[in-house]
Design an enzyme around this catalytic site. Structure first.
Site, mmCIF file in Angstrom:
data_model
loop_
_atom_site.group_PDB
_atom_site.id
_atom_site.type_symbol
_atom_site.label_atom_id
_atom_site.label_comp_id
_atom_site.label_asym_id
_atom_site.label_seq_id
_atom_site.Cartn_x
_atom_site.Cartn_y
_atom_site.Cartn_z
ATOM 1 N N GLU A 1 0.831 -1.211 0.000
ATOM 2 C CA GLU A 1 0.000 0.000 0.000
ATOM 3 C C GLU A 1 0.862 1.255 0.000
ATOM 4 O O GLU A 1 0.533 2.250 -0.646
ATOM 5 C CB GLU A 1 -0.956 -0.015 1.196
ATOM 6 C CG GLU A 1 -1.853 -1.241 1.277
ATOM 7 C CD GLU A 1 -2.550 -1.582 -0.027
ATOM 8 O OE1 GLU A 1 -2.904 -0.666 -0.797
ATOM 9 O OE2 GLU A 1 -2.736 -2.789 -0.297
ATOM 10 N N TYR B 1 -1.072 -7.951 -10.963
ATOM 11 C CA TYR B 1 -0.140 -7.862 -9.837
ATOM 12 C C TYR B 1 1.140 -8.654 -10.110
ATOM 13 O O TYR B 1 2.236 -8.083 -10.153
ATOM 14 C CB TYR B 1 -0.800 -8.407 -8.567
ATOM 15 C CG TYR B 1 -1.933 -7.590 -8.020
ATOM 16 C CD1 TYR B 1 -1.760 -6.797 -6.884
ATOM 17 C CD2 TYR B 1 -3.190 -7.612 -8.612
ATOM 18 C CE1 TYR B 1 -2.811 -6.050 -6.358
ATOM 19 C CE2 TYR B 1 -4.244 -6.865 -8.101
ATOM 20 C CZ TYR B 1 -4.046 -6.087 -6.973
ATOM 21 O OH TYR B 1 -5.093 -5.343 -6.467
#
Length: 645
Positions: free
Chosen positions: A333, A418
């Protein structure tokens, strides 16, 4: 900058200019080449291809969002008004915004005399994916401000309302948003496309016992009002809000943790390395440009591991393991502060630009902080997970530059953007060497800072600044293979952690009955090594007695580590070891993180345990986020369910 009066440029093309590399934007009109003109046209076309928005943003774009909202827990509603500042790219009187299940009470616009005037508007029929277009017809050209009074539904796709009983403390209700990918439109009427960036401010009113936080600078005005300011331009999906019984623990002068009081100590201890992560990432990839970096620990119903809202990442409590073994999620994050928040995918088919880069940067942060061995283990586990996922995905969804073909962008969030994205960047790193590739990535972030870009723009930058700069190392055909082709390239060199060699040897010896459970040497194993041990077990016909033997020795069933629990329950269900069902029921009921529950429901739904799974789901469903409900409702469609988006 190019002159606004240059005859070759339409207003829409000028808007597209802000999405171009700075090298182009700094040219004078007389220096325009055919390549630049072609790039401008292509950029405009690509931006218009965001089929997931109704917004006419190449004609007029929102530059600032100002919110004044009341948080009403009794009605599970946000209500108030939003004022939008408009930047016109051509003369016009029409503004089209995105909404979903909003009630629009009134629309007013600021006229040339500085007075607010009532303005006609129409709200179109609702589309299942895109919601409903809000069309506003101004009486004057190029109106600068419009104000919309509205309220949300009681079950918006981007907001979850929790009762006190669904929180840790059981005393006060809780509310939080999840705007990615196109759910901001369910609580704010705006241009819900990542191609448009805007600043925002907000004044939020809530009960005096409730603490409100947002992805912005925070200032308390009174015991019921809180003010927020986000001075950097961000896409709509990064506007975020939460409200509940929250307390704060600082980690250093620019970072800290928000959580319910019952979790604050555990969370602040678990994530104590966050300031070090910020320092490491900034040193490698350029200054941290968002002021603060705080974490908000949400209730377990939060459907994702984390959400990279700038200044305030939303985090699942399922990564609080007590040993920092799952903090790579925090690194992920945080990495979005550069890849995603600073440089953003312009459309959701370009999602890999956000998530592939972020997964790559996350792993580099983990390596710098915890060592190469841990980083390689995490790479290897992710790669194994991707291989398993690719066997279940349709071939078209294994492409990095994904064609959504009218589907919800939520369907783009597989392991492909990802992990395949990360593997592509690792491939480039290995080919060009870390020194050259690190410089490229840092320059890439600086070059496109606070811009939304397409895969085409990335490829142009890659070609100019890496492929051509260091020729005959990587070809355009190889880049094509990575970005545009299905599956993984044949020339991929898989990641391999030697820290798993002993684990693999011991597992095989145990499977072949050459080593008993009590002779397995596991005393120094990390969580990642345990995951390798479990994940590489046979998926069918593993002897039930041997599974029971493992469970008795290592107490997998009921473990507090969410990743080990998921790996173990997956293995158990694949092999029909239903002794785990009582503990699995608690796992499925107590958390709502999509990645940790949806695959388990899918496994159960394909067995004779379907009725059991359906009963668990129906009981757990009221505590799940609307997006989690939407992911699971179709699985149990033989039972009438309240409609969710």
């Amino acid at each position: 900058m190019l002159s606004l009066r240059h005859p070759l440029l339409s207003s829409a093309l000028l808007f597209a200019l802000q999405l171009l590399p700075n090298a182009y934007a700094n040219n004078t009109p007389n220096a325009l080449t055919s390549k630049l003109a072609a790039t401008l046209v292509q950029t405009e076309i690509q931006q218009n291809q965001d089929a997931l928005t109704y917004a006419n943003y190449t004609e007029v774009s929102v530059s600032h969002v100002e919110l004044a909202l009341d948080v009403d827990f009794k009605q599970s509603r946000l209500s108030g008004e939003v004022t939008l500042d408009l930047a016109w790219h051509k003369a016009g009187k029409i503004l089209i915004l995105d909404t979903r299940d909003l009630t629009i009470n009134s629309v007013t616009a600021l006229d040339n005399a500085g007075k607010w005037q009532s303005i006609p508007f129409t709200l179109a029929k609702t589309d299942e994916v895109r919601g409903a277009a809000l069309t506003i017809n101004f009486t004057e050209q190029n109106t600068q401000k419009v104000k919309i009074n509205y309220h949300t539904s009681d079950n918006p796709s981007g907001i979850q309302w929790l009762t006190p009983e669904q929180t840790q403390g059981k005393q006060l209700p809780f509310m939080f948003s999840q705007s990615q990918a196109i759910h901001a439109r369910s609580w704010i009427p705006l241009q819900d496309t990542p191609a448009v960036r805007q600043t925002y401010s907000a004044t939020i009113t809530a009960d005096k016992a409730i603490t409100v936080v947002m992805s912005a600078d925070r200032k308390t005005l009174s015991n019921t009002q809180t003010q927020f300011t986000m001075p950097q331009a961000i896409p709509a999906y990064l506007i975020a809000i939460a409200a509940g019984h929250l307390t704060f623990a600082p980690l250093n002068d620019i970072s800290g943790v928000w959580a319910e009081p019952e979790l604050i100590d555990k969370a602040s201890q678990e994530f104590a390395d966050t300031p070090k992560m910020i320092e490491i990432a900034a040193k490698r990839y350029g200054d941290y440009r968002w002021g603060r970096y705080d974490l908000l620990i949400l209730p377990p119903s939060f459907p994702f591991g984390g959400m990279e809202n700038p200044r305030l990442s939303f985090i699942t409590p399922t990564v609080i393991a007590g040993d920092k073994s799952l903090v790579s999620l925090i690194a992920h994050e945080l990495a979005h502060s550069w890849s995603g928040n600073l440089v953003t995918n312009a459309t959701w088919r370009d999602l890999w630009l956000n998530e592939g880069f972020t997964t790559y940067v996350e792993n580099r942060i983990m390596e710098d902080l915890y060592g190469r061995d841990r980083a390689l283990m995490e790479q290897t586990i992710s790669y194994s997970g991707l291989l398993a996922e690719l066997t279940e995905l349709s071939p078209r969804d294994s492409v990095l530059h994904l064609d959504l073909d009218g589907r919800s962008p939520d369907e783009a969030f597989s392991g492909v953007p990802y992990v395949k994205g990360q593997l592509f960047l690792v491939f480039l790193e290995h080919k060009f060497g870390r020194e050259h590739f690190d410089a490229f990535v840092k320059n890439y972030f600086n070059h496109f800072a606070f811009q939304s870009i397409t895969t085409t723009q990335f490829r142009e930058y890659l070609s100019l600044n890496l492929l051509q700069k260091y020729p005959k190392i990587v070809s355009e055909a190889e880049v094509d293979n990575w970005i545009e082709d299905e599956g993984l390239p044949s020339f991929l060199v898989p990641p391999n952690s030697h820290a798993f060699d002993d684990i693999d040897t011991q597992r095989q010896a145990w499977l072949e009955e050459k080593r008993s459970t009590d002779k397995l040497k596991t005393g120094t194993w990390s969580v990642h090594q345990w995951l390798r041990f479990i994940n590489e077990m046979p998926r069918i016909n593993l002897n039930q007695a041997k599974l029971a033997e493992l469970d008795k020795a290592f107490h997998f069933t009921g473990t507090g580590n969410s990743e080990i629990a998921f790996a173990w329950y997956s293995l158990a269900l694949d092999n029909g070891y239903y002794a785990v069902l009582p503990a699995l029921k608690q796992h499925l009921t107590n958390i709502g993180r999509l990645r940790l529950i949806v695959p388990l429901y899918q496994k159960l739904a394909g067995t004779d345990q379907y009725d059991w799974a359906k009963n668990v789901y129906l009981n757990a469903r009221p505590g799940y986020h609307p997006q989690t409900q939407a992911s699971l409702d179709d699985m149990f469609a033989d039972t009438p369910l309240e409609h969710s988006h």
